[in-house]
Design a protein around this motif. Structure first.
Motif, mmCIF file in Angstrom:
data_model
loop_
_atom_site.group_PDB
_atom_site.id
_atom_site.type_symbol
_atom_site.label_atom_id
_atom_site.label_comp_id
_atom_site.label_asym_id
_atom_site.label_seq_id
_atom_site.Cartn_x
_atom_site.Cartn_y
_atom_site.Cartn_z
ATOM 1 N N ARG A 79 61.569 -60.004 -49.323
ATOM 2 C CA ARG A 79 60.637 -60.367 -50.115
ATOM 3 C C ARG A 79 60.711 -60.369 -51.862
ATOM 4 O O ARG A 79 60.139 -60.769 -52.778
ATOM 5 N N PRO A 115 54.062 -56.245 -52.140
ATOM 6 C CA PRO A 115 53.113 -57.121 -51.216
ATOM 7 C C PRO A 115 53.599 -57.411 -49.953
ATOM 8 O O PRO A 115 54.810 -57.617 -49.661
ATOM 9 N N GLY A 116 52.983 -57.468 -48.791
ATOM 10 C CA GLY A 116 53.452 -57.232 -47.490
ATOM 11 C C GLY A 116 53.949 -56.121 -46.883
ATOM 12 O O GLY A 116 54.428 -56.026 -45.546
ATOM 13 N N THR A 154 54.126 -53.219 -45.015
ATOM 14 C CA THR A 154 53.454 -52.426 -43.836
ATOM 15 C C THR A 154 53.595 -50.886 -43.718
ATOM 16 O O THR A 154 54.541 -50.330 -44.505
ATOM 17 N N ASP A 202 51.594 -63.997 -56.427
ATOM 18 C CA ASP A 202 51.017 -64.900 -55.617
ATOM 19 C C ASP A 202 51.021 -64.689 -53.891
ATOM 20 O O ASP A 202 50.380 -65.317 -53.221
ATOM 21 N N LEU A 203 51.644 -63.489 -53.893
ATOM 22 C CA LEU A 203 51.602 -62.945 -52.482
ATOM 23 C C LEU A 203 50.419 -62.242 -52.335
ATOM 24 O O LEU A 203 49.625 -61.580 -53.211
ATOM 25 N N GLU A 204 50.026 -62.002 -51.142
ATOM 26 C CA GLU A 204 48.927 -61.342 -50.662
ATOM 27 C C GLU A 204 49.058 -59.844 -51.012
ATOM 28 O O GLU A 204 50.124 -59.010 -50.589
ATOM 29 N N GLN A 205 48.219 -59.299 -51.868
ATOM 30 C CA GLN A 205 48.080 -57.773 -52.417
ATOM 31 C C GLN A 205 47.636 -56.695 -51.658
ATOM 32 O O GLN A 205 46.740 -56.990 -51.047
ATOM 33 N N ILE A 206 48.486 -55.569 -51.625
ATOM 34 C CA ILE A 206 48.204 -54.418 -51.028
ATOM 35 C C ILE A 206 47.076 -53.653 -52.079
ATOM 36 O O ILE A 206 47.350 -53.568 -53.092
#
Length: 452
Positions: free
Chosen positions: A287, A322-323, A325, A359-363
């Motif tokens: 990523r 971002p992303g 886990t 533009d990715l989903e942020q933590i």
């Protein structure tokens, strides 16, 4: 004109600041500390993180507020990538990340205009108006740059370690990084010019030269087929025998069997290798658009450990990308321990607008920071283990300054070393030191004999 320069960010910025200091002195100006009164204040900005942007803005506004009569000039990566924002800061001169000599010319023009107009800012403020901020500007397109800008090497006298910028630009386009947009494509300093500048630094008394750049692993790509960073290293080793050579940040691809074989016979190469990691999880690396996986990275670590006796392998790490886990983060922590790093610089992820990662989903920020604390604890554990492994060894130390009743310097592995001074001035001397213990993140030792 008395000029003070404030630098934010990386060693490349430090190098360019030192070059501006030297050039201003050559033009007859006086360099003073940033905390002192000056006729002009220069802020060399950084944009590697959102925090860097914020610090850049804060320092410019503070100087404008505290020194309303002085010229304020701002340059660097922040102004290059955020020119619109920079124009709102009230600076008199704005420049980007290139053409530092042209930027200094504008600084001199601004000072001359101010003197000729008898402090127009004060008069304008008294009449209720103010001049247009950033009236003098020097910007170009980074992607149009094809040659590295010549800058004088070295900085103010009295330092022991000199920076030598051998490369600029980057085309890796990691998904989180804005620097390629600020610096443009790869441009390399020729081996001939690098050797000339290195020889000048040796003649000026520097005992160590740090090769720096935005992405020095790509050095030579633009100069000719087949040229590699090792060709440059061998050239410099021959040009300045007896001067320690230290490498800046490397990409893992640089470390190959051929690289290690050739590096192992260079007598003055410091055995500290900073390999950029960013994550120890393959999914996260993908990523990030990094150009390696953990298998290739660990291959580089193993090659270095097989070639050199206890080299210091150091790195950088981003937490909360971002992303990422919790399971991926745990993979990273395990990989850090597997590599056994000598030092790790840990950063929570910082959103850079204009980059794909933005533009990715942020933590959530608290999660990023909590992971940074956990990674920092592992980094401290590994750091302590590396330093303890140095006890009993003899290291060549370049001494820099008095500290805590002794004298402080750095070994070839870049560990800080403190020895009893007994009233001696060891500044800019290289001594062999037997390591006797570990203090607070540094090594303690005793001078054993003259370094050879």
């Amino acid at each position: 004109m008395r000029v003070a320069i404030y630098t934010l960010g990386c060693k490349v910025n430090q190098y360019e600041t030192q070059a501006m200091e030297r050039e201003l002195q050559a033009r007859g100006h006086e360099i003073t500390d940033f905390g002192q009164e000056a006729d002009a204040y220069v802020v060399n900005t950084c944009s590697v993180t959102a925090v860097s942007d914020q610090k850049s803005r804060q320092i410019v506004r503070r100087i404008r507020r505290e020194h309303p009569e002085a010229i304020v000039a701002v340059c660097g990566c922040y102004t290059q990538t955020h020119a619109g924002e920079a124009r709102t800061l009230g600076a008199d001169v704005l420049g980007g990340s290139g053409d530092r000599m042209g930027f200094l010319h504008l600084l001199e023009r601004a000072a001359e205009a101010r003197a000729a107009a008898n402090s127009p800012r004060q008069e304008a403020e008294a009449s209720g108006t103010s001049p247009e901020p950033g009236a003098l500007e020097s910007f170009d397109s980074p992607f149009a740059r094809r040659h590295i800008e010549w800058l004088p090497a070295g900085g103010m006298e009295g330092r022991t370690r000199a920076l030598l910028k051998v490369e600029d630009g980057c085309t890796n386009f990691c998904s989180y990084c804005i620097i390629p947009y600020a610096r443009g494509p790869v441009r390399s300093l020729s081996m001939e010019e690098a050797a000339v500048q290195a020889a000048e630094l040796k003649n000026r008394g520097y005992q160590e030269i740090v090769l720096t750049g935005i992405e020095i692993s790509s050095w030579g790509r633009d100069l000719g087929p087949g040229l590699t960073l090792m060709d440059l290293l061998e050239t410099l080793s021959a040009a300045v025998p007896g001067v320690r050579l230290r490498l800046g940040s490397l990409e893992p691809r640089t470390v190959t069997p051929a690289f290690c074989r050739r590096a192992s016979v260079l007598p003055d190469l410091c055995h500290q290798f900073h390999l950029s990691l960013q994550s120890g999880c393959d999914a996260t690396l993908k990523r990030m658009n990094r150009k390696y996986d953990t298998v290739r990275y660990f291959e580089s670590v193993e090659l270095l450990n097989q070639t050199f006796r206890r080299p210091a392998v150091t790195t950088d790490l981003i937490t909360g990308f971002p992303g990422e886990t919790e399971e991926e983060f745990e993979e990273t922590l395990a990989f850090l321990r597997k590599c056994g790093f000598a030092r790790i610089h840990v950063f929570p992820y910082s959103v850079r607008p204009g980059t794909p990662a933005a533009d990715l989903e942020q933590i959530p920020v608290p999660v990023r920071e909590e992971r940074a604390r956990r990674a920092g604890a592992v980094a401290a554990e590994l750091r302590r283990a590396y330093l303890e492994g140095c006890v009993g060894e003899v290291h060549s130390v370049l001494f820099e300054q008095p500290k805590a009743g002794g004298f402080f310097g750095h070994a070839g592995n870049y560990a800080g070393v403190l020895v009893p001074a007994e009233g001696r001035d060891l500044h800019n001397q290289i001594k062999n030191v037997r390591i006797t213990g570990v203090g607070d993140s540094i090594l303690l030792g005793e001078i054993e004999e003259e370094a050879t």
